[in-house]
Design a protein around this motif. Sequence first.
Motif, short mmCIF file in Angstrom:
data_model
loop_
_atom_site.label_atom_id
_atom_site.label_comp_id
_atom_site.label_asym_id
_atom_site.label_seq_id
_atom_site.Cartn_x
_atom_site.Cartn_y
_atom_site.Cartn_z
N PRO A 215 -8.99 8.17 5.63
CA PRO A 215 -8.63 9.07 4.54
C PRO A 215 -8.69 8.35 3.20
O PRO A 215 -8.21 7.23 3.08
CB PRO A 215 -7.18 9.47 4.86
N GLY A 216 -9.31 8.98 2.22
CA GLY A 216 -9.30 8.43 0.87
C GLY A 216 -10.40 7.43 0.61
O GLY A 216 -10.44 6.81 -0.44
N LEU A 217 -11.32 7.23 1.56
CA LEU A 217 -12.38 6.25 1.35
C LEU A 217 -13.73 6.91 1.56
O LEU A 217 -14.12 7.19 2.67
CB LEU A 217 -12.21 5.07 2.31
N THR B 95 -3.89 0.99 7.51
CA THR B 95 -2.63 1.73 7.57
C THR B 95 -1.55 0.92 6.86
O THR B 95 -1.74 -0.26 6.56
CB THR B 95 -2.19 1.95 9.02
N ALA B 96 -0.41 1.57 6.62
CA ALA B 96 0.71 0.88 5.98
C ALA B 96 1.06 -0.38 6.76
O ALA B 96 1.21 -1.46 6.19
CB ALA B 96 1.91 1.82 5.91
N LEU B 97 1.14 -0.25 8.09
CA LEU B 97 1.48 -1.40 8.92
C LEU B 97 0.45 -2.52 8.75
O LEU B 97 0.81 -3.69 8.56
CB LEU B 97 1.54 -0.96 10.39
N TYR B 135 -2.32 6.12 6.31
CA TYR B 135 -3.19 5.42 5.37
C TYR B 135 -2.67 5.65 3.94
O TYR B 135 -2.00 6.66 3.69
CB TYR B 135 -4.63 5.93 5.49
N PRO B 136 -2.99 4.73 3.03
CA PRO B 136 -2.49 4.88 1.66
C PRO B 136 -2.73 6.27 1.07
O PRO B 136 -1.84 6.83 0.43
CB PRO B 136 -3.28 3.81 0.89
N ALA B 137 -3.92 6.83 1.32
CA ALA B 137 -4.24 8.15 0.73
C ALA B 137 -3.31 9.24 1.25
O ALA B 137 -3.23 10.31 0.67
CB ALA B 137 -5.69 8.51 1.02
N GLN B 143 5.77 6.08 -2.23
CA GLN B 143 5.70 5.46 -0.90
C GLN B 143 4.70 4.31 -0.90
O GLN B 143 4.96 3.26 -0.31
CB GLN B 143 5.29 6.52 0.13
N GLN B 144 3.57 4.51 -1.57
CA GLN B 144 2.57 3.43 -1.63
C GLN B 144 3.17 2.19 -2.29
O GLN B 144 2.96 1.07 -1.82
CB GLN B 144 1.34 3.87 -2.42
#
Lengths: 221, 249
Positions: A215-217, B95-97, B135-137, B143-144
Amino acid sequence: MELIFKWEWLPGLGKGLVLTVELTAACISIGAAFGLLLAIARLYGRHVIYWLASAYVQFFRGTPLLVQLFMIHFGLAGWGIRLSPLLSGIIAMGLNTAAYQAEYFRGAIQAVKRGQALAALSLGMTRWQTIRYVILPQALRLVLPAWSNELVYMLKYTSIVYLIGLPDLMGVGRTIASSNFRFFEIYAVVALIYLALVLLITFALRYVESRIRVPGLGTAR
Amino acid sequence: MALLAIDDLHKRYGKEEVLRGVSFELERGETKVIIGPSGTGKSTLLRCINRLTEPDRGKVWLDGVEVTSPRTNIYRVRAQVGFVFQDFNLFTHLTALDNVRLGLIRVKKMGKRDATERAMRELERVGLADKAYAYPAQLSGGQQQRVSIARALAMDPKLILFDEPTSALDPELIGEVLQVMIELAEGGMTMLVVTHEMGFARSVADEIIFMEKGIIVEQGPPEVLFTRPKKPRTAEFLRKITEFYGESG
């Protein structure tokens, strides 16, 4: 004039097809590896490295592929370097697509936001780690649509190797046609086989794209 | 000895001299807030501290190591200095992790299981354990930014640099990020924060540094700087910024 089709053409064309696929796979892989190095050289290299890489890209993008193929196959022979048609074909087309792929990779790497590298460096990653774990995974996703096109182009361009005597799909077709003069039918069959291959590659790469999408890329499609 | 010492830092971009001799110190456990108009070199100053930008002149010392010495392993220094960016700069493809884990695995050479455990602890600390696989998006700006703070924290930094951490956020998301930062400051983290959030500066900072045109105009504890600044320029800036951003910020 009636159209005819003979099953006996197919085994020969099948062998030609195998050679076409092998040739495409070989040159596209060489081109990808070398193209990536060229892109990195043009982006991060200094002085001599940058200029050499740039000159290389300009030369191979600025001259016809057929001329390059003839220079390597016939031209080098004049200097005593005799390469088999297969080797000449792989080298010429590998070197050529490397130049194009370099530009695609370069564009994709530049499209990765600058903050990404800053964040990686701020964690203590080296330049190489930053490229390897942050820039390239994003750039390769971004480059895939352009790269898919290049693969399809190369598959079709390999048909010029019949001119140095290689029995690829085109070469076999030409041989059959010149023995029975059924030019239209045979080249039509050859064309359909190329088309089938192109569609297969296109769908396969779209599948790959959808699998690695994040997502987003870069969601160009 | 101060944890961070900055001595006469200079930086020039072309004709423009962005830093014109900046010096100050930061003690362990201290939070200092740098304020000042845009384009006064605050961000450049932060980036010179871990040499994301190379200073032209001057010295930076971190915990007794001269960061600006060519013999210093800058990668090791950077791993010890957290950096939180204005526009988060989370790794888009992770991902965030994985964002929090990457530095642990690649820089600290931690095993995957330990790294995961540690990363999850940091995500919990910023209240985002349930977003570990987003994911960041898929995350809001707030939160990011909290994930990016978790990413910095996971490295066990001696010091965290915040470069306008709330400037890119919608107003309603600023609070959640400031809350995390307040908890860090209270927990004894050493922090250097560039911000326009005067409420945060006033309540959390041990000292405020007012910078303009590449130099420090005035510095002192918030109660002094906010109520009776020595320089007229400081008073003027504070009046304007509180009008613009509001008292509580």
